[in-house]
Design an enzyme around this catalytic site. Structure first.
Site, PDB file in Angstrom:
ATOM      1  N   HIS A 171       0.937  -1.034  -0.076  1.00  0.00           N
ATOM      2  CA  HIS A 171       0.072   0.066   0.103  1.00  0.00           C
ATOM      3  C   HIS A 171       0.753   1.211   0.123  1.00  0.00           C
ATOM      4  O   HIS A 171       2.008   1.259   0.537  1.00  0.00           O
ATOM      5  CB  HIS A 171      -0.934   0.186   1.335  1.00  0.00           C
ATOM      6  CG  HIS A 171      -2.242  -0.632   1.012  1.00  0.00           C
ATOM      7  ND1 HIS A 171      -3.391   0.140   1.320  1.00  0.00           N
ATOM      8  CD2 HIS A 171      -2.498  -1.697   0.502  1.00  0.00           C
ATOM      9  CE1 HIS A 171      -4.363  -0.926   1.046  1.00  0.00           C
ATOM     10  NE2 HIS A 171      -3.842  -1.683   0.363  1.00  0.00           N
ATOM     11  N   GLU A 204      -5.896  -0.778  -6.871  1.00  0.00           N
ATOM     12  CA  GLU A 204      -6.977  -0.030  -6.243  1.00  0.00           C
ATOM     13  C   GLU A 204      -6.326   1.554  -6.316  1.00  0.00           C
ATOM     14  O   GLU A 204      -5.178   2.021  -6.081  1.00  0.00           O
ATOM     15  CB  GLU A 204      -6.954  -0.381  -4.687  1.00  0.00           C
ATOM     16  CG  GLU A 204      -7.820  -1.569  -4.700  1.00  0.00           C
ATOM     17  CD  GLU A 204      -7.536  -2.439  -3.533  1.00  0.00           C
ATOM     18  OE1 GLU A 204      -6.310  -2.158  -2.868  1.00  0.00           O
ATOM     19  OE2 GLU A 204      -8.209  -3.218  -2.784  1.00  0.00           O
TER      20      GLU A 204
END
Length: 323
Positions: A30, A98
């Site tokens: 992330h 994402e």
């Protein structure tokens, strides 16, 4: 979950997990945490290098997204380097991405079909680099999304890392069965998971591969704590993701996600994530997924007291599981 723990603590917890009987580590890639309260987001490749030195089991990014923040060639180099340092232990998990992590470098954020096509083209680039480099030759690529001029990876392991693709839908699962070494998915209702495994096997069979010998990997979120009440508090505050019932791949900011997460209620976790203080309830759920056909299951507990979780699951859960 590198969104939730500083990197040094994540490495120490990986070693602690191994001392309690766990045999592998999946680390999230992330750029930002899901919600601001999680508070961290370290660079996965640096952390994986440290995990490799502190543990003896398998490890990999679950999952990284080539083509936005990093070109597939750079991902291939990072993976090959880890595999050269830790032969037979490192695997490469790839996903379609994402917006929370990938929009930060400013490209157009495509819809899901294009993201999936980009991912599989990135797989082609990485496989070409692995195969060509092992054969001692340069490779090229000119596709719809990526270009690679003549080059090779100069640091390679004797055997290329396994490539696993993240699949949440039947089309991606089937393409994974046809093109890569294995599949990763996340906890979901039994019917959905069974359908994904079926499609993966179909894809493998179409190209003459034996899906029984290919890794089928599950990332399973859960919330355990000494009491049911604490387990639910942890789920709501630390991992509301598990109860969110809307698509999340287009959310761009942890602060936006925080607003959506405030709508999650205890009943939203039902059928999606086990929230319980009873180790036997968790063991039964993990066993159900093993029986469904998954080979490797990586557990993520929502609570902050990971040491207690690792001790209890190492003592009361892992020994009772049947492969």
């Amino acid at each position: 979950m590198l969104e939730r723990f500083p990197p040094a603590e994540a490495v120490a917890l990986s070693a602690l997990a191994e001392s309690h009987g766990f045999t592998g580590v999946m680390a999230s890639d992330h750029f930002q945490p899901w919600i601001p309260a999680q508070g961290e987001s370290s660079f996965v490749w640096s952390v994986l290098g440290a995990i490799g030195e502190r543990t003896r089991g398998d490890f990999g990014p679950g999952v990284t997204t080539p083509g936005f923040r990093m070109h597939p060639a750079v991902v291939a180099q990072a993976s090959a380097t880890l595999a050269a340092m830790h032969p037979g232990r490192h695997w490469l998990g790839l996903g379609s991405g994402e917006a929370l992590n990938e929009h930060v470098v400013g490209p157009y954020w495509p819809e899901a079909p294009e993201r999936i096509n980009r991912m599989f083209e990135a797989v082609d680039v990485i496989k070409k680099l692995f195969a060509g480099s092992l054969a001692g030759r340069d490779v090229r690529h000119s596709g719809q999304h990526f270009k690679l001029e003549a080059t090779r990876l100069w640091t390679m392991p004797a055997v290329a890392p396994e490539i696993l693709v993240a699949a949440s839908g039947p089309v991606t699962a089937k393409r994974a069965g046809r093109t890569v070494d294995g599949m990763i998915t996340i906890g979901a209702p039994t019917e959905k998971l069974a359908a994904l495994l079926t499609r993966f096997r179909e894809g493998a069979r179409e190209v003459g591969r034996d899906a029984a010998r290919m890794p089928k990997v599950l990332q399973l979120h859960l919330s355990w704590a000494p009491t049911d009440e604490q387990a639910m508090r942890d789920a709501l505050s630390e991992w509301p993701n598990g109860g969110l019932r809307i698509p999340r791949s287009d959310i761009r900011s942890p602060f936006e996600f925080e607003q959506l997460a405030r709508t999650v209620r205890p009943e939203d976790f039902a059928g999606r994530m086990v929230v319980s203080a009873d180790p036997d309830v968790h063991r039964a759920d993990i066993q159900r997924h093993l029986d469904l056909g998954f080979d490797r299951i990586y557990l993520h507990n929502a609570g902050r007291d990971q040491a207690a979780f690792l001790e209890v699951f190492g003592r009361d859960v892992l020994p009772g599981l049947r492969a």
